[in-house]
Enzyme design. Structure first.
Site, PDB file in Angstrom:
ATOM      1  N   CYS A   1       7.173 -36.902  17.412  1.00 17.52           N
ATOM      2  CA  CYS A   1       7.624 -36.645  15.739  1.00 17.52           C
ATOM      3  C   CYS A   1       8.851 -36.800  15.552  1.00 17.52           C
ATOM      4  O   CYS A   1       9.493 -37.146  14.445  1.00 17.52           O
ATOM      5  CB  CYS A   1       7.496 -35.051  15.695  1.00 17.52           C
ATOM      6  SG  CYS A   1       5.727 -34.438  16.685  1.00 17.52           S
ATOM      7  N   ASP A   2      10.047 -36.540  16.386  1.00 18.07           N
ATOM      8  CA  ASP A   2      11.419 -36.486  16.280  1.00 18.07           C
ATOM      9  C   ASP A   2      12.424 -37.436  16.710  1.00 18.07           C
ATOM     10  O   ASP A   2      13.585 -37.646  16.502  1.00 18.07           O
ATOM     11  CB  ASP A   2      11.944 -35.127  16.770  1.00 18.07           C
ATOM     12  CG  ASP A   2      11.109 -34.137  15.926  1.00 18.07           C
ATOM     13  OD1 ASP A   2      10.965 -34.066  14.803  1.00 18.07           O
ATOM     14  OD2 ASP A   2      10.900 -32.854  16.578  1.00 18.07           O
TER      15      ASP A   2
ATOM     16  N   CYS B   1       8.468 -32.311  20.569  1.00 16.25           N
ATOM     17  CA  CYS B   1       7.649 -33.313  20.245  1.00 16.25           C
ATOM     18  C   CYS B   1       8.632 -34.911  20.100  1.00 16.25           C
ATOM     19  O   CYS B   1       8.970 -35.016  19.067  1.00 16.25           O
ATOM     20  CB  CYS B   1       6.948 -33.103  19.107  1.00 16.25           C
ATOM     21  SG  CYS B   1       5.901 -34.636  18.634  1.00 16.25           S
TER      22      CYS B   1
END
Ligand code: NDP
Length: 311
Positions: A137-138, A134
């Site tokens: 997300c990261d 992701c």
């Protein structure tokens, strides 16, 4: 009143819940492992109708959730662990809430990101050591670092492009010499000076103890191997439908996607309806998931109505 259970809280599950609630049949929605579904892991969504200036995935899902709650659906933070579809009411065992009974189920559990299955991949993903599926997300954690993305579809293009906001360089590793992604997204990635494409190459392992330090690569044409020094590794190689608790109880296709009767959301088990990515390996869009969520609610409502009149 029938006890209708919706599994999943992405566009499919929430749209099904919205339609059921507005038909005076408010269901219980079990959020599942990814509350809000896959859109909560994306940034800008420009292709959901009604948002002239786009909307972020999390904002869109928050709005859908609020709309559903306004009409009385109950959204529960829990995940189904086991299911018994052999008789009605269906029995579902949740992670926190014990056993529940359902007269009808709308399966909208989506699909999960795939991993390569490399020796160190899972370890470095679970420990937060630099393997992720992701980018949204990261990505933030890789400011001014050199990282890699694997895959050749739209997700790979999108994630590689997105990651250049943070990283100093993004290697895009693909096993073939052409991409299956859409032309516009390929062009965007190719035009990005921070993206370097590595064609005809597979990742054989992720290197590093506590943190990713590189990737072991093999060129499939020359068979040469080399180490690519990167500090982050993002997977963008597709998804697997989330049918775990229902394995062997519903008809699925060769890739594990739930089969529905053509033109409907009826599965092989009467009373179980499937919507969204868990049954769709073709379109996989938020809007098509929402569309099939609506269909599932209508199918479910009519099916329950028919049951109440003796089937
Ligand atoms: P896809 O299935 O389209 O692509 C997966 C990619 O991963 C392929 O290039 C495939 O290679 C590669 N791959 C699969 N398994 C392996 C493996 N074991 N080792 C190496 N490479 C592997 O998945 P996506 O997630 O990219 O896209 C799914 C759907 O979502 C598509 O319909 C896409 O159009 C859509 N989408 C749309 C977006 C948008 O419009 N904004 C954004 C993201 C996705 P190969 O090509 O060789 O098979």
């Amino acid at each position: 009143m029938s006890n209708i259970v919706v599994l999943g809280s992405g566009p499919a599950g929430l749209t099904a819940a919205l339609y059921l609630s507005r038909a005076n049949m408010p269901p219980t929605v079990y959020e599942g492992e990814q509350p809000g579904g896959q859109l909560t892991t994306t940034t800008e969504v420009d292709n959901f109708p009604g948002f002239a200036n786009g909307v972020t995935g999390p904002d869109l899902m928050e709005a859908m959730r609020a709309q559903v709650e306004r009409f009385g659906a109950k959204i529960v933070i829990d995940t189904i662990q086991r299911a018994d579809l052999s008789q009605r009411p269906f029995k579902l065992k949740t992670e926190y809430g014990g056993e529940i009974l359902a007269d009808a189920i709308i399966l909208a559990t989506g699909a999960s990101a795939r991993y390569l299955g490399l020796p160190n991949e899972k370890r470095l993903q679970q420990s937060g050591g630099g393997v992720s599926a992701c980018a949204t997300c990261d990505g933030f954690f890789y400011q001014q670092q050199e990282i890699a993305v694997v895959g050749g579809g739209d997700t790979a293009m999108e994630e590689a492009t997105f990651l250049t906001k943070f990283a100093s360089k993004v290697y895009l590793i693909h096993r073939r010499d052409s991409f299956r992604a859409s032309k516009i997204m390929i062009e965007r990635a190719l035009a990005n000076p921070k993206i370097e494409i590595i064609y005809n190459t597979v990742v054989e392992d992720v290197l590093g103890e506590a943190k990713v330090s590189g990737l072991a690569l093999r060129n499939l044409v020359t068979n040469e191997t080399h180490t690519l020094p990167v500090t982050g590794f993002f997977l963008a190689i597709g998804h697997t439908p989330n049918t775990g608790p229902f394995t062997g109880q519903l008809d699925v296709d060769e890739n594990g996607y739930v089969l529905t009767k053509p033109g409907s959301t009826y599965t092989s088990v009467p009373g179980v309806f499937a919507a969204g990515d868990v049954q769709d390996h073709v379109y996989k869009q938020a809007i098509t998931a929402a569309g099939t969520g609506c269909m599932a609610a209508l199918d479910c409502e009519r099916w329950l109505e028919a049951q109440s009149h003796g089937g």
